[in-house]
Design a protein around this motif. Structure first.
Motif, PDB file in Angstrom:
ATOM      1  N   VAL A   1     -27.067  53.882 109.367  1.00  0.00           N
ATOM      2  CA  VAL A   1     -26.791  52.537 108.981  1.00  0.00           C
ATOM      3  C   VAL A   1     -26.446  52.721 107.367  1.00  0.00           C
ATOM      4  O   VAL A   1     -26.604  51.776 106.547  1.00  0.00           O
ATOM      5  CB  VAL A   1     -27.977  51.445 109.084  1.00  0.00           C
ATOM      6  CG1 VAL A   1     -28.254  51.027 110.679  1.00  0.00           C
ATOM      7  CG2 VAL A   1     -29.073  52.050 108.723  1.00  0.00           C
ATOM      8  N   GLY A   2     -26.210  53.910 106.984  1.00  0.00           N
ATOM      9  CA  GLY A   2     -25.956  54.241 105.736  1.00  0.00           C
ATOM     10  C   GLY A   2     -27.207  54.432 104.714  1.00  0.00           C
ATOM     11  O   GLY A   2     -26.948  54.519 103.449  1.00  0.00           O
ATOM     12  N   ASP A   3     -28.411  54.384 105.033  1.00  0.00           N
ATOM     13  CA  ASP A   3     -29.460  54.702 104.283  1.00  0.00           C
ATOM     14  C   ASP A   3     -29.846  56.137 104.031  1.00  0.00           C
ATOM     15  O   ASP A   3     -30.848  56.504 104.357  1.00  0.00           O
ATOM     16  CB  ASP A   3     -30.741  53.975 104.718  1.00  0.00           C
ATOM     17  CG  ASP A   3     -32.016  53.768 103.940  1.00  0.00           C
ATOM     18  OD1 ASP A   3     -31.830  54.339 102.697  1.00  0.00           O
ATOM     19  OD2 ASP A   3     -32.950  53.452 104.311  1.00  0.00           O
ATOM     20  N   TYR A   4     -28.820  56.655 103.327  1.00  0.00           N
ATOM     21  CA  TYR A   4     -28.866  58.294 103.397  1.00  0.00           C
ATOM     22  C   TYR A   4     -30.331  58.798 102.522  1.00  0.00           C
ATOM     23  O   TYR A   4     -30.769  59.821 102.952  1.00  0.00           O
ATOM     24  CB  TYR A   4     -27.689  58.747 102.828  1.00  0.00           C
ATOM     25  CG  TYR A   4     -26.690  58.319 103.363  1.00  0.00           C
ATOM     26  CD1 TYR A   4     -26.301  58.165 104.721  1.00  0.00           C
ATOM     27  CD2 TYR A   4     -25.346  57.675 102.646  1.00  0.00           C
ATOM     28  CE1 TYR A   4     -25.241  58.053 105.353  1.00  0.00           C
ATOM     29  CE2 TYR A   4     -24.277  57.311 103.411  1.00  0.00           C
ATOM     30  CZ  TYR A   4     -24.111  57.603 104.499  1.00  0.00           C
ATOM     31  OH  TYR A   4     -23.021  57.280 105.349  1.00  0.00           O
ATOM     32  N   ASN A   5     -30.904  58.066 101.378  1.00  0.00           N
ATOM     33  CA  ASN A   5     -31.980  58.625 100.928  1.00  0.00           C
ATOM     34  C   ASN A   5     -33.239  58.612 101.798  1.00  0.00           C
ATOM     35  O   ASN A   5     -33.759  59.392 101.638  1.00  0.00           O
ATOM     36  CB  ASN A   5     -32.156  57.789  99.620  1.00  0.00           C
ATOM     37  CG  ASN A   5     -31.232  57.879  98.357  1.00  0.00           C
ATOM     38  OD1 ASN A   5     -30.623  58.874  98.319  1.00  0.00           O
ATOM     39  ND2 ASN A   5     -31.003  56.982  97.580  1.00  0.00           N
ATOM     40  N   ASN A   6     -33.239  57.498 102.387  1.00  0.00           N
ATOM     41  CA  ASN A   6     -34.460  57.581 103.248  1.00  0.00           C
ATOM     42  C   ASN A   6     -34.404  58.256 104.537  1.00  0.00           C
ATOM     43  O   ASN A   6     -35.219  58.962 105.089  1.00  0.00           O
ATOM     44  CB  ASN A   6     -34.915  56.139 103.715  1.00  0.00           C
ATOM     45  CG  ASN A   6     -35.605  55.163 102.643  1.00  0.00           C
ATOM     46  OD1 ASN A   6     -36.461  56.010 101.978  1.00  0.00           O
ATOM     47  ND2 ASN A   6     -35.173  53.942 102.744  1.00  0.00           N
ATOM     48  N   ALA A   7     -32.987  58.658 105.043  1.00  0.00           N
ATOM     49  CA  ALA A   7     -32.539  59.697 106.229  1.00  0.00           C
ATOM     50  C   ALA A   7     -33.086  60.942 105.612  1.00  0.00           C
ATOM     51  O   ALA A   7     -33.567  61.700 106.615  1.00  0.00           O
ATOM     52  CB  ALA A   7     -31.292  59.360 106.523  1.00  0.00           C
TER      53      ALA A   7
END
Length: 457
Positions: free
Chosen positions: A222-228
């Motif tokens: 979903v594009g939440d790269y920091n938390n990924a």
């Protein structure tokens, strides 16, 4: 004339115990109950397992049976029912957090609390089970297309693991403060050798690399790269042998810095193999001031079924097939054994206190009630000395992961596991993520292709 107080107290204890038997597992060991619905999940009609569980969800062990039914419904493909059951389970856990009472208060107080076997108390769940509830609920929402709700549950997966570690530390500290350490008999560790070996495969009963990884997959999708990135790094911290993670971490770092360009799509295989093993009962001599008493303890066998990877082959048009195998991210069987092993000192202390209290109660009953007292206490001692064998038994023994990069388009994915083989069509989008979930019940593969997560423009 004998005093009526011991007579009434004894009857109260017997009624309490026997009412617990009706809703727990003293006369019908829980693993035997669970064998029915686990067998149904491998049959041609997995939904039959739901009928075995429907009436049991009204018992004092409601939380346990709801967990089982939610998982069974998920495997059988009834996602709405699974979502509703897991929502009720989560509410029950949250209600427990609000209760300002200690666990023993569920059985009463004083001698009564000591005398009642753990198995006769309502089931309250375990930390690793609670965390899995949120992970499976997140997958339910993902499958239903409710990505906002899935995101909430994945956040709770992370939060619950942090909270559970803090709660475990407090519980251990409180147990040390509230009771004197009990010296186990000399052969105690030898009797628990199987449990020790089963628990040795994992470092924690709480930290779950499989769920951290799936949370990372979702957030990347979903594009939440920091938390990924945080989730992938946490999964690597928990399970540094998971070979997928270095490439995943590098890819997400590049995505976050807008340096990632690809014409491929990601396919993630989530493979849930087998069932968590049931607890077994052993009898151990426990020393008290009145001598040794034989008490029943739950344990796990050292003869655990080893993991077996899922072989995955992808083909598209005339391209050469691409093959991979899954690897273990989380050994749920080992986590369950570790949770039980961590609880042994507290169980030993409770069993020692219980044995002493039962001795005193038996002596008073014999003195005050004669033949009736002797007969009643013998019945009580017989049925009360059964180990608590309850645990969530439709959880997978092993949670495994695999990953492929494929060109956009429709692909045929062929899967080989212990439960057989199957072929499924999957969509792959450029820069997107397709999660294929495979639940292997030993004789069948239950396959779900989750809604693809598209690359954020």
């Amino acid at each position: 004339m004998p005093s009526p107080v011991p007579y009434q107290a004894l009857l109260l204890l017997l009624v309490t115990l026997l009412s617990g038997c009706a809703t727990s597992s003293l006369f019908n060991p829980y693993p035997q109950q669970a064998a029915h619905w686990k067998g149904d999940l491998s049959s041609e009609e997995p939904e039959r397992a739901l009928r075995h569980l429907d009436r049991r969800t009204r018992s004092a062990d409601k939380l346990l049976y709801l967990q089982e039914r939610a998982r069974v419904a998920q495997i059988a493909g009834d996602i709405e029912r699974s979502q509703a059951d897991f929502a009720e389970v989560i509410a029950l856990y949250d209600a427990q957090d609000q209760q300002a009472v200690v666990r023993a208060s569920s059985a009463g107080g004083g001698v009564g609390a000591l005398m009642v076997n753990d198995n006769a108390l309502p089931y309250r769940g375990q930390e690793h089970e609670r965390i899995m509830v949120h992970g499976m609920q997140a997958l339910n929402y993902w499958q239903l297309g409710d990505l906002e709700a899935a995101a909430v549950e994945f956040r709770r997966v992370t939060l619950e693991q942090q909270v559970a570690e803090e709660r475990r530390a407090r519980d251990i500290s409180r147990a040390l403060e509230d009771s004197e350490p009990v010296a186990p008999p000399s052969d105690f560790e030898q009797e628990l050798a199987g449990l020790n070996r089963a628990a040795a495969d994992v470092r924690s009963s709480i930290q779950n690399a499989y769920l951290y990884y799936l949370a990372g997959v979702f957030r990347e999708g979903v594009g939440d790269y920091n938390n990924a990135l945080v989730d992938y790094k946490k999964a690597w911290e928990v399970n540094p042998s998971l070979s997928l993670l270095p490439a995943d971490i590098a890819r997400v770092e590049a995505r976050g810095n807008r340096r990632y360009v690809t014409d491929q799509g990601q396919v993630v295989i989530a493979y849930e193999q087998g069932f968590i093993p049931p607890r077994e009962e052993i009898n151990l001599p426990i020393p008290t001031i009145h001598g040794y008493f034989a008490v029943a303890f739950p344990t796990y066998s050292s003869h655990q079924t080893p993991p077996s990877s899922l072989r995955v082959t992808a083909t598209a048009d005339n391209d050469a097939p691409i093959e991979t195998r899954t690897e273990v991210a989380a050994a749920l069987s080992g986590m369950a054994a570790r949770a039980l092993r961590d609880g042994v000192p507290g169980m030993l202390a409770r069993q020692t206190l219980r044995a002493t209290a039962k001795y005193e109660a038996q002596k008073r009953a014999n003195d005050d009630l004669g033949l009736f007292g002797a007969f009643a206490t013998q019945i009580y001692n017989l049925v009360s000395e059964s180990a608590d064998l309850r645990s969530w038994l439709t959880l997978p023994a092993y949670a495994q992961l695999g990953r492929l990069e494929l060109p956009p388009g429709d692909h045929a994915l062929t899967l080989w596991g212990t439960g057989g083989s199957a072929t499924v069509e999957i969509p792959v989008t450029r820069g997107g993520i397709t999660l294929v979930r495979v639940i292997d019940t030993g004789q069948r593969l239950h396959i779900t292709v989750m809604p693809a997560l598209e690359e954020t423009p």
